[in-house]
Enzyme design. Structure first.
Site, PDB file in Angstrom:
ATOM      1  N   GLU A 176       0.825  -1.210   0.000  1.00  0.00           N
ATOM      2  CA  GLU A 176       0.000   0.000   0.000  1.00  0.00           C
ATOM      3  C   GLU A 176       0.862   1.266   0.000  1.00  0.00           C
ATOM      4  O   GLU A 176       1.178   1.818   1.055  1.00  0.00           O
ATOM      5  CB  GLU A 176      -0.942   0.037   1.215  1.00  0.00           C
ATOM      6  N   LYS A 213      -2.751  -2.142  -2.910  1.00  0.00           N
ATOM      7  CA  LYS A 213      -3.780  -1.256  -2.363  1.00  0.00           C
ATOM      8  C   LYS A 213      -3.347   0.166  -2.687  1.00  0.00           C
ATOM      9  O   LYS A 213      -2.338   0.657  -2.151  1.00  0.00           O
ATOM     10  CB  LYS A 213      -3.956  -1.454  -0.861  1.00  0.00           C
TER      11      LYS A 213
END
Length: 294
Positions: A176, A213
């Site tokens: 992420e 993500k």
């Protein structure tokens, strides 16, 4: 669910991944949003007990097991706790939801337009613990604040370096590198980010995969090709501060991305709601986010 079943569920499931991983720094704000004031708890133990009660209420809500939530990201203390007499991981899997664990230890100070992850001194022990607890994967967050090529390259390199340790432990890493949605140069920076991620994906050994993500991009569809990369199991989007309505509208313009929202999922839940009211509000948010994730 065994590992093969969880892999299939995440790779092909129709729905989204719930982010239930607020940690120490963000927990008081999350509790206030839920209607629990600071005066209602004292010290970390009571604070985490209050947030665990909220998360347990979400997980045990009938609508959470509707099939539209395919995964959930947990904070370590949530993983350690019980939900309905079961470990949190087992409670999720019993509802058809694949459990992930947040493993980063917070963000370093900003340098070169980014915030790298702090040294992860507890990673090895946490990975061992997470495997024993039945987790499927992990999540770790960095933040990009400006289109600095060197900073963005450092963020992605660090994420993939740690991902190799996570894969070796038998878990699926969610990478992420969040891009701050308020950054004026976000479109340019996200193009740099796309190139860096692609470079590292191409370098992964055959048979290894990661999940991504990412912030919903300023340019709709920018990351669509990443979702089709053979080294990507699934690509998910964070809400990044957008309201539920705005995040869902933007997500729907990005084929290949499904949601992994926290604020967008939980923002209208309140401690004082009756069970019926709570389930109705949560169910509406689940339906809206799942529809945007198709």
């Amino acid at each position: 669910m065994n590992t093969r079943e969880m892999t299939t569920r995440i790779a092909t499931g129709q729905g989204f991944i719930a982010a239930l991983d607020q940690s120490g720094g963000s927990t008081p704000k999350a509790l206030r949003g839920y209607g629990v004031e600071d005066s209602e708890w004292s010290g970390d133990d009571e604070m985490f007990a209050a947030i665990h009660a909220m998360r347990a209420r979400v997980i045990t809500s009938p609508c959470f097991a509707s099939g539209k939530v395919i995964g959930a990201i947990l904070f370590e203390r949530t993983m350690d706790g019980l939900v309905g007499g079961q470990s949190t991981g087992d409670a999720l899997k019993a509802r058809g939801i694949v459990p992930f664990i947040k493993v980063d230890e917070g963000l370093a100070d900003e340098a070169d337009g980014v915030q790298l992850m702090k040294p992860m001194v507890k990673l090895a022990a946490l990975l061992e613990k997470s495997v024993a607890a039945g987790m499927f994967g992990t999540k770790m967050r960095s933040v990009i604040k400006s289109a600095n090529p060197g900073g963005i390259a450092a963020v992605v390199a660090q994420q993939f370096e740690v991902a190799t340790q996570i894969i070796a432990a038998g878990l699926m890493p969610i990478i992420e590198p969040e891009y701050d949605i308020t950054a004026a140069d976000r479109a340019a920076g996200e193009a740099i980010l796309l190139a860096e991620i692609t470079k590292h994906l191409d370098a992964l050994p055959e048979g290894q995969q990661v999940m991504l993500k990412l912030s919903i991009p300023a340019t709709a569809g920018l990351y669509t090709l990443l979702a089709r990369h053979p080294r990507v199991l699934r690509m998910v989007a964070l809400s990044g501060g957008f309201s539920t309505d705005d995040a869902c509208a933007r997500l729907a313009q990005n084929p290949g991305m499904i949601a992994s929202f926290s604020r967008g999922l939980l923002q209208d839940l309140r401690k004082g709601q009756s069970d019926d009211e709570f389930d109705t509000v949560l169910g509406k948010a689940i339906d809206q986010i799942a529809s945007a994730s198709v």
